[in-house]
Scaffold this active site. Structure first.
Site, PDB file in Angstrom:
ATOM      1  N   GLU A 218       3.645  -3.283  -9.068  1.00  0.00           N
ATOM      2  CA  GLU A 218       3.203  -3.619  -7.717  1.00  0.00           C
ATOM      3  C   GLU A 218       3.680  -5.008  -7.302  1.00  0.00           C
ATOM      4  O   GLU A 218       3.792  -5.901  -8.135  1.00  0.00           O
ATOM      5  CB  GLU A 218       1.668  -3.606  -7.638  1.00  0.00           C
ATOM      6  CG  GLU A 218       1.100  -2.215  -7.801  1.00  0.00           C
ATOM      7  CD  GLU A 218      -0.413  -2.181  -7.726  1.00  0.00           C
ATOM      8  OE1 GLU A 218      -0.943  -1.125  -7.390  1.00  0.00           O
ATOM      9  OE2 GLU A 218      -1.066  -3.195  -8.018  1.00  0.00           O
TER      10      GLU A 218
ATOM     11  N   CYS B  40       4.118 -12.262  -4.113  1.00  0.00           N
ATOM     12  CA  CYS B  40       3.640 -12.353  -5.491  1.00  0.00           C
ATOM     13  C   CYS B  40       4.425 -11.321  -6.303  1.00  0.00           C
ATOM     14  O   CYS B  40       4.287 -10.117  -6.073  1.00  0.00           O
ATOM     15  CB  CYS B  40       2.142 -12.054  -5.500  1.00  0.00           C
ATOM     16  SG  CYS B  40       1.399 -12.078  -7.133  1.00  0.00           S
TER      17      CYS B  40
ATOM     18  N   CYS C 258       1.118  -5.925 -19.646  1.00  0.00           N
ATOM     19  CA  CYS C 258       1.118  -7.302 -20.148  1.00  0.00           C
ATOM     20  C   CYS C 258       0.495  -7.283 -21.528  1.00  0.00           C
ATOM     21  O   CYS C 258      -0.504  -6.606 -21.753  1.00  0.00           O
ATOM     22  CB  CYS C 258       0.300  -8.184 -19.211  1.00  0.00           C
ATOM     23  SG  CYS C 258       0.286  -9.927 -19.684  1.00  0.00           S
TER      24      CYS C 258
ATOM     25  N   CYS D 184      -5.736 -10.785 -21.733  1.00  0.00           N
ATOM     26  CA  CYS D 184      -6.842 -11.597 -21.221  1.00  0.00           C
ATOM     27  C   CYS D 184      -7.984 -10.634 -20.877  1.00  0.00           C
ATOM     28  O   CYS D 184      -7.763  -9.601 -20.242  1.00  0.00           O
ATOM     29  CB  CYS D 184      -6.419 -12.380 -19.980  1.00  0.00           C
ATOM     30  SG  CYS D 184      -5.109 -13.571 -20.325  1.00  0.00           S
TER      31      CYS D 184
ATOM     32  N   CYS E 255      -8.700  -9.452 -17.101  1.00  0.00           N
ATOM     33  CA  CYS E 255      -7.585  -9.086 -16.216  1.00  0.00           C
ATOM     34  C   CYS E 255      -7.270  -7.597 -16.263  1.00  0.00           C
ATOM     35  O   CYS E 255      -7.240  -6.990 -17.332  1.00  0.00           O
ATOM     36  CB  CYS E 255      -6.353  -9.897 -16.618  1.00  0.00           C
ATOM     37  SG  CYS E 255      -4.900  -9.542 -15.619  1.00  0.00           S
TER      38      CYS E 255
ATOM     39  N   GLY F 157       2.054  -9.209 -15.594  1.00  0.00           N
ATOM     40  CA  GLY F 157       2.910  -9.725 -16.664  1.00  0.00           C
ATOM     41  C   GLY F 157       2.800 -11.217 -16.879  1.00  0.00           C
ATOM     42  O   GLY F 157       2.257 -11.954 -16.057  1.00  0.00           O
ATOM     43  N   GLU F 158       3.302 -11.658 -18.040  1.00  0.00           N
ATOM     44  CA  GLU F 158       3.322 -13.076 -18.378  1.00  0.00           C
ATOM     45  C   GLU F 158       4.779 -13.553 -18.244  1.00  0.00           C
ATOM     46  O   GLU F 158       5.636 -13.197 -19.054  1.00  0.00           O
ATOM     47  CB  GLU F 158       2.798 -13.266 -19.812  1.00  0.00           C
ATOM     48  CG  GLU F 158       3.042 -14.629 -20.422  1.00  0.00           C
ATOM     49  CD  GLU F 158       2.657 -15.817 -19.537  1.00  0.00           C
ATOM     50  OE1 GLU F 158       1.580 -15.811 -18.924  1.00  0.00           O
ATOM     51  OE2 GLU F 158       3.472 -16.754 -19.457  1.00  0.00           O
TER      52      GLU F 158
ATOM     53  N   SER G 268       3.285 -19.018 -12.865  1.00  0.00           N
ATOM     54  CA  SER G 268       1.964 -19.159 -13.476  1.00  0.00           C
ATOM     55  C   SER G 268       1.998 -18.612 -14.902  1.00  0.00           C
ATOM     56  O   SER G 268       2.491 -17.507 -15.138  1.00  0.00           O
ATOM     57  CB  SER G 268       0.951 -18.367 -12.641  1.00  0.00           C
ATOM     58  OG  SER G 268      -0.313 -18.386 -13.245  1.00  0.00           O
TER      59      SER G 268
ATOM     60  N   SER H 206      -2.989 -21.065 -16.251  1.00  0.00           N
ATOM     61  CA  SER H 206      -4.249 -20.317 -16.218  1.00  0.00           C
ATOM     62  C   SER H 206      -5.159 -20.884 -17.301  1.00  0.00           C
ATOM     63  O   SER H 206      -5.151 -20.428 -18.437  1.00  0.00           O
ATOM     64  CB  SER H 206      -3.987 -18.829 -16.475  1.00  0.00           C
ATOM     65  OG  SER H 206      -3.253 -18.291 -15.402  1.00  0.00           O
ATOM     66  N   LEU H 207      -5.922 -21.890 -16.924  1.00  0.00           N
ATOM     67  CA  LEU H 207      -6.758 -22.580 -17.922  1.00  0.00           C
ATOM     68  C   LEU H 207      -8.080 -21.823 -18.108  1.00  0.00           C
ATOM     69  O   LEU H 207      -8.413 -21.416 -19.218  1.00  0.00           O
ATOM     70  CB  LEU H 207      -6.976 -24.029 -17.463  1.00  0.00           C
ATOM     71  CG  LEU H 207      -7.670 -24.967 -18.439  1.00  0.00           C
ATOM     72  CD1 LEU H 207      -6.920 -25.056 -19.761  1.00  0.00           C
ATOM     73  CD2 LEU H 207      -7.825 -26.372 -17.831  1.00  0.00           C
ATOM     74  N   HIS H 208      -8.820 -21.666 -17.042  1.00  0.00           N
ATOM     75  CA  HIS H 208     -10.011 -20.807 -16.983  1.00  0.00           C
ATOM     76  C   HIS H 208     -11.185 -21.209 -17.881  1.00  0.00           C
ATOM     77  O   HIS H 208     -12.225 -20.542 -17.880  1.00  0.00           O
ATOM     78  CB  HIS H 208      -9.673 -19.337 -17.281  1.00  0.00           C
ATOM     79  CG  HIS H 208      -8.638 -18.740 -16.405  1.00  0.00           C
ATOM     80  ND1 HIS H 208      -8.455 -19.111 -15.093  1.00  0.00           N
ATOM     81  CD2 HIS H 208      -7.689 -17.783 -16.637  1.00  0.00           C
ATOM     82  CE1 HIS H 208      -7.453 -18.404 -14.563  1.00  0.00           C
ATOM     83  NE2 HIS H 208      -6.977 -17.607 -15.479  1.00  0.00           N
TER      84      HIS H 208
ATOM     85  N   ASN I 120     -12.306 -11.607  -9.332  1.00  0.00           N
ATOM     86  CA  ASN I 120     -12.287 -10.257  -8.775  1.00  0.00           C
ATOM     87  C   ASN I 120     -12.730  -9.290  -9.853  1.00  0.00           C
ATOM     88  O   ASN I 120     -12.068  -9.155 -10.873  1.00  0.00           O
ATOM     89  CB  ASN I 120     -10.877  -9.898  -8.311  1.00  0.00           C
ATOM     90  CG  ASN I 120     -10.567 -10.566  -7.007  1.00  0.00           C
ATOM     91  OD1 ASN I 120     -11.283 -10.368  -6.018  1.00  0.00           O
ATOM     92  ND2 ASN I 120      -9.554 -11.406  -7.000  1.00  0.00           N
TER      93      ASN I 120
ATOM     94  N   CYS J 277      -5.886 -11.448  -6.755  1.00  0.00           N
ATOM     95  CA  CYS J 277      -5.534 -11.941  -8.098  1.00  0.00           C
ATOM     96  C   CYS J 277      -6.105 -11.068  -9.199  1.00  0.00           C
ATOM     97  O   CYS J 277      -7.291 -10.770  -9.207  1.00  0.00           O
ATOM     98  CB  CYS J 277      -6.142 -13.309  -8.334  1.00  0.00           C
ATOM     99  SG  CYS J 277      -5.476 -14.553  -7.314  1.00  0.00           S
TER     100      CYS J 277
HETATM  101  N1  SAH Z   1       0.322 -14.125 -16.783  1.00  0.00           N
HETATM  102  C1  SAH Z   1       0.323 -15.172 -15.816  1.00  0.00           C
HETATM  103  C2  SAH Z   1       0.467 -14.726 -14.377  1.00  0.00           C
HETATM  104  C3  SAH Z   1      -0.241 -13.494 -13.919  1.00  0.00           C
HETATM  105  S1  SAH Z   1      -1.942 -13.568 -13.533  1.00  0.00           S
HETATM  106  C4  SAH Z   1      -0.885 -16.036 -16.008  1.00  0.00           C
HETATM  107  O1  SAH Z   1      -1.702 -15.740 -16.862  1.00  0.00           O
HETATM  108  O2  SAH Z   1      -0.994 -17.059 -15.342  1.00  0.00           O
HETATM  109  C5  SAH Z   1      -2.154 -14.588 -12.127  1.00  0.00           C
HETATM  110  C6  SAH Z   1      -3.528 -15.264 -12.113  1.00  0.00           C
HETATM  111  O3  SAH Z   1      -4.593 -14.336 -11.825  1.00  0.00           O
HETATM  112  C7  SAH Z   1      -3.856 -15.895 -13.454  1.00  0.00           C
HETATM  113  O4  SAH Z   1      -4.434 -17.159 -13.277  1.00  0.00           O
HETATM  114  C8  SAH Z   1      -4.885 -14.908 -13.986  1.00  0.00           C
HETATM  115  O5  SAH Z   1      -5.665 -15.476 -14.972  1.00  0.00           O
HETATM  116  C9  SAH Z   1      -5.656 -14.553 -12.735  1.00  0.00           C
HETATM  117  N2  SAH Z   1      -6.492 -13.378 -12.863  1.00  0.00           N
HETATM  118  C10 SAH Z   1      -6.374 -12.350 -13.721  1.00  0.00           C
HETATM  119  N3  SAH Z   1      -7.345 -11.441 -13.529  1.00  0.00           N
HETATM  120  C11 SAH Z   1      -8.109 -11.909 -12.514  1.00  0.00           C
HETATM  121  C12 SAH Z   1      -9.252 -11.401 -11.839  1.00  0.00           C
HETATM  122  N4  SAH Z   1      -9.784 -10.231 -12.154  1.00  0.00           N
HETATM  123  N5  SAH Z   1      -9.775 -12.143 -10.825  1.00  0.00           N
HETATM  124  C13 SAH Z   1      -9.190 -13.309 -10.464  1.00  0.00           C
HETATM  125  N6  SAH Z   1      -8.109 -13.826 -11.056  1.00  0.00           N
HETATM  126  C14 SAH Z   1      -7.566 -13.136 -12.071  1.00  0.00           C
END
Ligand code: SAH
Length: 357
Positions: free
Chosen positions: A92, A105, A112, A116, A119, A170-171, A202, A225-227, A301, A342
Site C-alpha cells: 500500500e 508515504c 516487515c 514491533c 504495528c 517495512g523497515e 524513518s 521510532s523511539l517510542h 492507532n 500510521c
Molecule cells: N520501519 C520504520 C518505518 C515504518 S513505520 C520505522 O519503524 O520507523 C512508521 C511509523 O509508524 C513508525 O514510527 C512506527 O513505529 C509507527 N507505527 C507503527 N504502528 C503504529 C500504530 N498502530 N499507530 C501509530 N503509529 C504506528
C-alpha cells in the site's frame, strides 16, 4: 533478452548503458525528461530520440506502472492505493495532501520482519525487499494521479508529488541499498527533483545503518521510532531494542547529528498504560536533552490483533516535554477512516485480491 524496468536506473547508469551500446550519453537525460518530467511511459512517443535508440530501449527496458487494485479516498483527502506486484504480492502507498504540498508515504518491503508489537505491518506473513523500481513506481503512479487530477491547471504546485516519507510498510534500513538508490532517482534534478530536505526516512533503530547513513552526509531527514524512554519498556514493544538498546541508539543519533548538522525527529507513539506516564515524559526529556531534535507524539492507532490502546494523556505528555524545554508536536492523523494512518498499512484486502487474479 528480458526487459528490465527502466525505473530502476539512475541517470548515470542509463548513460553507461547507452554508451556501451553506441548511443550518445546525452540521450539518458532526454529519456529522464520524457519519463519523469513529461510523464511519458510509451517509448514510441519519445519523439526526439532516434528511431534506432527507441528500438533499442524498447528491446531492453519496460516502463510498466504498478498494477493498482483499489484506490480509497479519505474524508480528509488522503488517498491510499493498494498495488499488486509482479509476483502477486500486495503493498500500500498513501498520498497525503498537506498545506506545503503533496506528500507520499512509501512502502519499502512486503511485510516487515522487525515484529514491533504494536504495528499492523508485522502481521503480514510473507516478506521480501521491494526492488528499486517497485519503490520508484509507487511515486510515479501517485504523480500521474496528481497530474491527471490537475490537468486543467498543470502549473498548480499540487499537480505533483513534492514530499516523501519513507514510513509505509517495512523497515527501510533493512532494505538500505534499494532505498538509497530510490532516493537518488527521485532526487535527481533532471527528473522528479524531490529535494533531500523534502524526504524523510524513518527507522526502528538499526544502528550500523544509521551510522552508514550519517557518513553519507546527505540533507535527507531522519526519523527514529523511539517510542519508549528506557530499555525495559522498549524491550516489550520492539524486539530490535535487544540488539540495539536505547543508549546505543541515541549514541548513533548523536553521531548522525554531528555528521550532518541535521535535526532529527523522535517518533513516540503514545500507548495507554505502556509508555504514556508523566515519569516517562520526564525520562524521555532527560535522555534526549542536548540532541538537536524534536519529538513527534503520535496518537496510537489501534490494531485489532493486539491489546494496545490509544493513550488519553497526550496533552499532559506534551506539556511535560515542553516544560522540560523539549521541542514537541502532536502529529496530525491522516486517513484514519480508510486505514491509512500510521502503522495501519498491511494490504489486508484479501477478498479484492482474489477477485482480481
Ligand atoms: N520501519 C520504520 C518505518 C515504518 S513505520 C520505522 O519503524 O520507523 C512508521 C511509523 O509508524 C513508525 O514510527 C512506527 O513505529 C509507527 N507505527 C507503527 N504502528 C503504529 C500504530 N498502530 N499507530 C501509530 N503509529 C504506528
Amino acid at each position: 533478452m528480458e526487459q528490465t524496468s527502466i525505473f530502476k536506473y539512475t541517470i548515470e547508469e542509463l548513460e553507461e548503458i547507452l554508451m556501451e551500446n553506441g548511443f550518445k550519453k546525452f540521450s539518458a537525460k532526454q529519456i529522464y525528461d520524457w519519463l519523469y518530467i513529461k510523464m511519458e511511459t510509451n517509448f514510441d512517443n519519445m519523439t526526439n530520440l532516434s528511431k534506432e535508440l527507441r528500438e533499442f530501449i524498447k528491446l531492453r527496458f519496460k516502463a510498466d506502472l504498478l498494477k493498482d487494485l483499489v484506490t480509497e479516498e479519505s474524508k480528509d483527502g488522503t488517498i491510499k492505493i493498494l498495488f499488486m506486484l509482479d509476483d502477486k504480492k500486495t503493498i500500500e502507498t498513501v498520498l497525503m495532501p498537506q498545506k506545503y504540498g503533496q506528500s507520499v508515504c512509501v512502502t519499502t518491503q512486503v511485510g516487515c520482519k522487525m515484529s514491533c508489537k504494536f504495528c499492523a505491518s508485522g502481521l503480514i506473513k510473507t516478506e521480501r525487499n521491494l526492488s528499486v523500481d517497485e519503490i520508484v513506481r509507487q511515486i510515479y503512479t501517485m504523480n500521474l494521479y496528481l497530474k491527471n487530477k490537475y490537468k486543467d491547471d498543470p502549473e498548480n504546485r499540487r499537480a505533483r508529488v513534492s514530499h516523501i516519507v519513507v514510513m509505509g510498510i517495512g523497515e527501510p534500513f533493512d532494505n538500505y541499498d534499494n532505498v538509497l538508490k530510490f532516493v537518488k532517482i527521485i532526487n535527481d534534478k533532471r527528473g522528479f527533483e524531490i529535494g533531500a530536505r523534502h524526504i524523510t526516512i524513518s527507522t526502528c533503530g538499526i544502528v550500523p545503518k544509521i551510522k552508514e547513513f550519517a557518513d553519507l552526509k546527505t540533507q535527507i531527514n531522519l526519523a527514529i521510532s523511539l517510542h519508549a524512554s528506557n530499555d525495559e519498556v522498549r524491550n516489550t514493544m520492539m524486539p530490535i531494542n535487544k540488539a540495539y538498546p536505547v543508549k546505543t541508539l541515541l549514541d548513533a543519533v548523536r553521531y548522525y547529528v554531528d555528521q550532518t548538522n541535521r535535526r532529527v525527529t523522535f517518533e513516540y507513539i503514545l500507548i495507554d498504560g505502556v509508555n504514556d506516564r508523566p515519569e516517562h515524559a520526564l525520562e524521555l526529556a532527560k535522555i534526549i536533552k542536548g540532541i538537536n531534535g524534536y519529538v513527534n507524539l503520535i496518537p496510537y492507532n489501534e490494531v485489532e490483533e493486539n491489546p494496545y490502546k490509544k493513550s488519553t494523556r497526550i496533552d499532559e505528555f506534551y506539556r511535560i516535554l515542553k516544560k522540560q524545554n523539549i521541542n514537541a508536536i502532536v502529529r496530525k492523523e491522516f486517513g484514519a477512516d480508510i486505514d491509512a494512518a500510521c502503522g495501519q498499512l498491511r494490504a489486508k484486502r484479501e477478498g479484492v485480491i482474489k477477485n482480481e487474479i
